[in-house]
Structure formats: C-alpha cells, structure tokens
Write a protein that holds these residues in place. Sequence first.
Motif, PDB file in Angstrom:
ATOM      1  N   SER A 202       0.841  -1.195   0.000  1.00  0.00           N
ATOM      2  CA  SER A 202       0.000   0.000   0.000  1.00  0.00           C
ATOM      3  C   SER A 202       0.873   1.240   0.000  1.00  0.00           C
ATOM      4  O   SER A 202       1.679   1.446   0.914  1.00  0.00           O
ATOM      5  CB  SER A 202      -0.902  -0.007   1.239  1.00  0.00           C
ATOM      6  OG  SER A 202      -1.673   1.160   1.299  1.00  0.00           O
ATOM      7  N   ASN A 203       0.741   2.039  -1.060  1.00  0.00           N
ATOM      8  CA  ASN A 203       1.414   3.337  -1.179  1.00  0.00           C
ATOM      9  C   ASN A 203       2.924   3.255  -1.375  1.00  0.00           C
ATOM     10  O   ASN A 203       3.600   4.283  -1.385  1.00  0.00           O
ATOM     11  CB  ASN A 203       1.123   4.218   0.056  1.00  0.00           C
ATOM     12  CG  ASN A 203      -0.354   4.466   0.238  1.00  0.00           C
ATOM     13  OD1 ASN A 203      -1.093   4.622  -0.725  1.00  0.00           O
ATOM     14  ND2 ASN A 203      -0.789   4.478   1.483  1.00  0.00           N
ATOM     15  N   ILE A 204       3.468   2.035  -1.506  1.00  0.00           N
ATOM     16  CA  ILE A 204       4.884   1.897  -1.811  1.00  0.00           C
ATOM     17  C   ILE A 204       5.036   0.821  -2.872  1.00  0.00           C
ATOM     18  O   ILE A 204       4.136   0.019  -3.095  1.00  0.00           O
ATOM     19  CB  ILE A 204       5.731   1.532  -0.569  1.00  0.00           C
ATOM     20  CG1 ILE A 204       5.286   0.186   0.012  1.00  0.00           C
ATOM     21  CG2 ILE A 204       5.671   2.625   0.470  1.00  0.00           C
ATOM     22  CD1 ILE A 204       6.167  -0.284   1.156  1.00  0.00           C
ATOM     23  N   THR A 205       6.197   0.783  -3.527  1.00  0.00           N
ATOM     24  CA  THR A 205       6.436  -0.232  -4.550  1.00  0.00           C
ATOM     25  C   THR A 205       6.744  -1.569  -3.889  1.00  0.00           C
ATOM     26  O   THR A 205       7.080  -1.645  -2.693  1.00  0.00           O
ATOM     27  CB  THR A 205       7.609   0.166  -5.453  1.00  0.00           C
ATOM     28  OG1 THR A 205       8.818   0.130  -4.676  1.00  0.00           O
ATOM     29  CG2 THR A 205       7.408   1.560  -6.038  1.00  0.00           C
ATOM     30  N   LEU A 206       6.653  -2.638  -4.671  1.00  0.00           N
ATOM     31  CA  LEU A 206       6.974  -3.961  -4.141  1.00  0.00           C
ATOM     32  C   LEU A 206       8.438  -4.051  -3.748  1.00  0.00           C
ATOM     33  O   LEU A 206       8.795  -4.735  -2.778  1.00  0.00           O
ATOM     34  CB  LEU A 206       6.636  -5.030  -5.177  1.00  0.00           C
ATOM     35  CG  LEU A 206       5.143  -5.164  -5.528  1.00  0.00           C
ATOM     36  CD1 LEU A 206       4.939  -6.225  -6.594  1.00  0.00           C
ATOM     37  CD2 LEU A 206       4.307  -5.493  -4.302  1.00  0.00           C
ATOM     38  N   GLN A 207       9.297  -3.362  -4.482  1.00  0.00           N
ATOM     39  CA  GLN A 207      10.718  -3.358  -4.139  1.00  0.00           C
ATOM     40  C   GLN A 207      10.947  -2.666  -2.788  1.00  0.00           C
ATOM     41  O   GLN A 207      11.744  -3.130  -1.956  1.00  0.00           O
ATOM     42  CB  GLN A 207      11.523  -2.666  -5.242  1.00  0.00           C
ATOM     43  CG  GLN A 207      11.608  -3.455  -6.553  1.00  0.00           C
ATOM     44  CD  GLN A 207      10.290  -3.472  -7.335  1.00  0.00           C
ATOM     45  OE1 GLN A 207       9.462  -2.559  -7.180  1.00  0.00           O
ATOM     46  NE2 GLN A 207      10.094  -4.491  -8.154  1.00  0.00           N
ATOM     47  N   GLU A 208      10.225  -1.573  -2.570  1.00  0.00           N
ATOM     48  CA  GLU A 208      10.322  -0.890  -1.277  1.00  0.00           C
ATOM     49  C   GLU A 208       9.764  -1.767  -0.161  1.00  0.00           C
ATOM     50  O   GLU A 208      10.268  -1.766   0.965  1.00  0.00           O
ATOM     51  CB  GLU A 208       9.577   0.437  -1.334  1.00  0.00           C
ATOM     52  CG  GLU A 208      10.240   1.492  -2.205  1.00  0.00           C
ATOM     53  CD  GLU A 208       9.379   2.718  -2.404  1.00  0.00           C
ATOM     54  OE1 GLU A 208       9.953   3.818  -2.534  1.00  0.00           O
ATOM     55  OE2 GLU A 208       8.129   2.586  -2.424  1.00  0.00           O
ATOM     56  N   PRO A 218       7.909 -12.347  -3.645  1.00  0.00           N
ATOM     57  CA  PRO A 218       8.731 -13.380  -4.274  1.00  0.00           C
ATOM     58  C   PRO A 218       9.204 -12.992  -5.673  1.00  0.00           C
ATOM     59  O   PRO A 218       8.530 -12.231  -6.374  1.00  0.00           O
ATOM     60  CB  PRO A 218       7.776 -14.575  -4.360  1.00  0.00           C
ATOM     61  CG  PRO A 218       6.426 -13.933  -4.535  1.00  0.00           C
ATOM     62  CD  PRO A 218       6.472 -12.668  -3.705  1.00  0.00           C
ATOM     63  N   PRO A 219      10.332 -13.547  -6.116  1.00  0.00           N
ATOM     64  CA  PRO A 219      10.720 -13.419  -7.527  1.00  0.00           C
ATOM     65  C   PRO A 219       9.889 -14.388  -8.365  1.00  0.00           C
ATOM     66  O   PRO A 219       9.378 -15.389  -7.866  1.00  0.00           O
ATOM     67  CB  PRO A 219      12.198 -13.810  -7.527  1.00  0.00           C
ATOM     68  CG  PRO A 219      12.334 -14.734  -6.360  1.00  0.00           C
ATOM     69  CD  PRO A 219      11.351 -14.245  -5.329  1.00  0.00           C
ATOM     70  N   ARG A 220       9.765 -14.099  -9.650  1.00  0.00           N
ATOM     71  CA  ARG A 220       8.878 -14.881 -10.522  1.00  0.00           C
ATOM     72  C   ARG A 220       9.312 -16.349 -10.626  1.00  0.00           C
ATOM     73  O   ARG A 220       8.474 -17.249 -10.584  1.00  0.00           O
ATOM     74  CB  ARG A 220       8.815 -14.248 -11.914  1.00  0.00           C
ATOM     75  CG  ARG A 220       7.859 -14.976 -12.863  1.00  0.00           C
ATOM     76  CD  ARG A 220       7.638 -14.194 -14.134  1.00  0.00           C
ATOM     77  NE  ARG A 220       6.673 -14.865 -14.996  1.00  0.00           N
ATOM     78  CZ  ARG A 220       6.999 -15.576 -16.064  1.00  0.00           C
ATOM     79  NH1 ARG A 220       8.283 -15.709 -16.414  1.00  0.00           N
ATOM     80  NH2 ARG A 220       6.063 -16.159 -16.797  1.00  0.00           N
ATOM     81  N   ASP A 301      10.993  -8.981  -9.018  1.00  0.00           N
ATOM     82  CA  ASP A 301      12.056  -8.798  -9.995  1.00  0.00           C
ATOM     83  C   ASP A 301      11.573  -8.541 -11.421  1.00  0.00           C
ATOM     84  O   ASP A 301      12.388  -8.404 -12.330  1.00  0.00           O
ATOM     85  CB  ASP A 301      12.982 -10.018  -9.996  1.00  0.00           C
ATOM     86  CG  ASP A 301      12.239 -11.308 -10.317  1.00  0.00           C
ATOM     87  OD1 ASP A 301      10.985 -11.308 -10.292  1.00  0.00           O
ATOM     88  OD2 ASP A 301      12.907 -12.312 -10.609  1.00  0.00           O
ATOM     89  N   CYS A 302      10.255  -8.502 -11.634  1.00  0.00           N
ATOM     90  CA  CYS A 302       9.754  -8.254 -12.986  1.00  0.00           C
ATOM     91  C   CYS A 302       8.298  -7.822 -12.904  1.00  0.00           C
ATOM     92  O   CYS A 302       7.694  -7.820 -11.835  1.00  0.00           O
ATOM     93  CB  CYS A 302       9.901  -9.496 -13.870  1.00  0.00           C
ATOM     94  SG  CYS A 302       8.842 -10.877 -13.372  1.00  0.00           S
ATOM     95  N   ASP A 303       7.730  -7.509 -14.057  1.00  0.00           N
ATOM     96  CA  ASP A 303       6.365  -6.988 -14.123  1.00  0.00           C
ATOM     97  C   ASP A 303       5.368  -8.079 -14.517  1.00  0.00           C
ATOM     98  O   ASP A 303       4.364  -7.806 -15.139  1.00  0.00           O
ATOM     99  CB  ASP A 303       6.300  -5.832 -15.133  1.00  0.00           C
ATOM    100  CG  ASP A 303       5.040  -4.993 -14.946  1.00  0.00           C
ATOM    101  OD1 ASP A 303       4.579  -4.876 -13.796  1.00  0.00           O
ATOM    102  OD2 ASP A 303       4.517  -4.481 -15.953  1.00  0.00           O
TER     103      ASP A 303
END
Length: 318
Positions: A202-208, A218-220, A301-303
């Motif tokens: 929520s309100n931040i990126t998955l990396q953050e 998790p990575p793909r 690690d990816c979209d």
Amino acid sequence: MQKQLQFELWEQCNSLCKFCYLGTENRFTPDHLKIKACEKALEKISDLSLYPEYDTLSYLGGEFFQGQMSNPEVKKAFMNLMKKTAELLKEGIVSHVWIYATLTIGDQKDLYETLDLFEGHKGELWVLTSYDTLGRFHTPKMEENWSYHMKNIHKLYPEILFNTTTILSEDCIDKYLSGELSFKKMMEEYHTSFFFKQCGASNITLQEMNKKLPGFVPPRKKFLQFLKKFRTEESPIMWDKLFNIKYRADTLYRNGNSEDTSMQLNTRHKDSNAEVELDHISSETELAECGHLKNYHAYSDCDGCVICDKQMIEKMMS
C-alpha cells in the motif's frame, strides 16, 4: 447465484502486521463512530428485502476481539448487530455468516461471547482468520495464541467452520517448497480451509516493500516453482482458491475514521474469466495489458502477472 454482503465496521487494529497499512498507521477509530457503524449495519441487515439477492453476511475490522470493544457502549452496539445476524441465520433467512478474527492475543472473551449467540444456527457460521509465516506473528506467543484459539473454538463449537487466509510471500513459498510448511497438515490439525492471496503493498512499490520486510515479495522464478508443486500436490479446490475473486464479498460497506467516510458503498463487479474486480471507490482499478488488475503484478524482480502465470501452469500441466 446469491451474493455476499460485507461490513468493514471500523479500521482500528492493534495487530500491527508489518505488511498491512493498518500495521503502520494503526488507525484509531473513535468509539462514537464504532457505535454508529454497528447501528447502521444493523439497520441495513434488518431490511428483509435484501435477502432474495444476498445469502451471506460477513463482518471484518480492523479488529473486533482484541480490546477494540473495551467501551461498554461499543460492545453493546456490536452485540446487538451480532444478535440480529444470529437470528437471520437461525431462521434460515441467510445461509452463511463470516466473522473475521485475528486470534493473536490470549483474551478472546468478546469472540467467545459472540459465538455463543449463534448456538443452534441452521446455516454455516465461519470464523475467518489469517496465518502468515512473515510479518504477522511478532512473537512466538502470538502464534501460540492463534493455535490455541483455533483448537479451542473447534473443541467448544465443533459445528463452526474455519477459513484461513495466507499471503504467498517468498518466505511462505520457501517453507512450502522445502516441506517445512504443509497446508494439508494444517488443514487437518486446525480443521480449516485455506484461501491464498498474492503479495501486495500500500502506497509503496513492491521493491520498497521487500526492503521494509525482506523475504516478502517473491521473484517470478520461485513463484513458478511454487505453482508447479501446488498444482501437482494440492486438490483442485485449493488450486481454484489461489487469489480467486469469486471467494470475496460482492458488496462491501466500508467505514473510515471520520464522519465523511461512514458506510461507503463498495461494489465489486466480478468477471471470473478476466479475474477483474472493479470497485468504484478504490484506486486499485487500473488494468494491465493482459487484462488483469495491476495489483496481480506481484513479483519482486519483474512486471509479470500471477494470474497469467497460474493460467499458463494450468494449461501446461493439464
């Protein structure tokens, strides 16, 4: 097909789960708004014209049963709502009732008093809870409390059903792939079914989010390993319940922490083929190129899209 009518009565929560926006904000809800929310929900469920359309009532916080009803007037308003809900279930006007409970503290007196109201119900009463390997149980005691109440509720009320929601974090996937975590064993030990959610933030990126809580998103490649094992070893019902929106409420009345956000209507328009959920007061309605909601893009690690990958694995292994 009949629908589920859900009420988010208040936002206040003291569970402080590290991955949840309520865990970081711990939004305090004034008592008068809790009372107002219960009274408005009682008014709505008392309208018998609803029930040709809805056959399920469900209630979630915040959190109800971990000190949130210390004010006697709040507890009275909540119990009046539960008494009416129990009446509707006992009379067969609704077939299912869902009540959410975290179960992470020792004193669950309010929950047990609530469950007592439903004695002799005709339909299905469900306690919905959550189990996560990361970010939920801050101490071993919290997990011990969860385990104790799951078993004790089943002992005292064997007719009550359980469903447990689990977020498919990288930590959870690692434990599943290694055999340390077995959903089959947990289902047998705790008499529960499972529902699985993809990671989100929520309100931040998955990396953050992964910096905040390492091992969460998790990575793909690892998620694909999980999907292959899960497809092979678990039941078709379990596979169907991987982030499937048909198991979520159709209509939600959500209460915020101000007079302006009281009883906001939140209607989901479900498309089971596209796995699309449209919510007219939510910001999470943007679709990706694949046609699924962008919040299903849940890799570190990816979209990539978890729904597309689930469909790919299902086709590959069918």
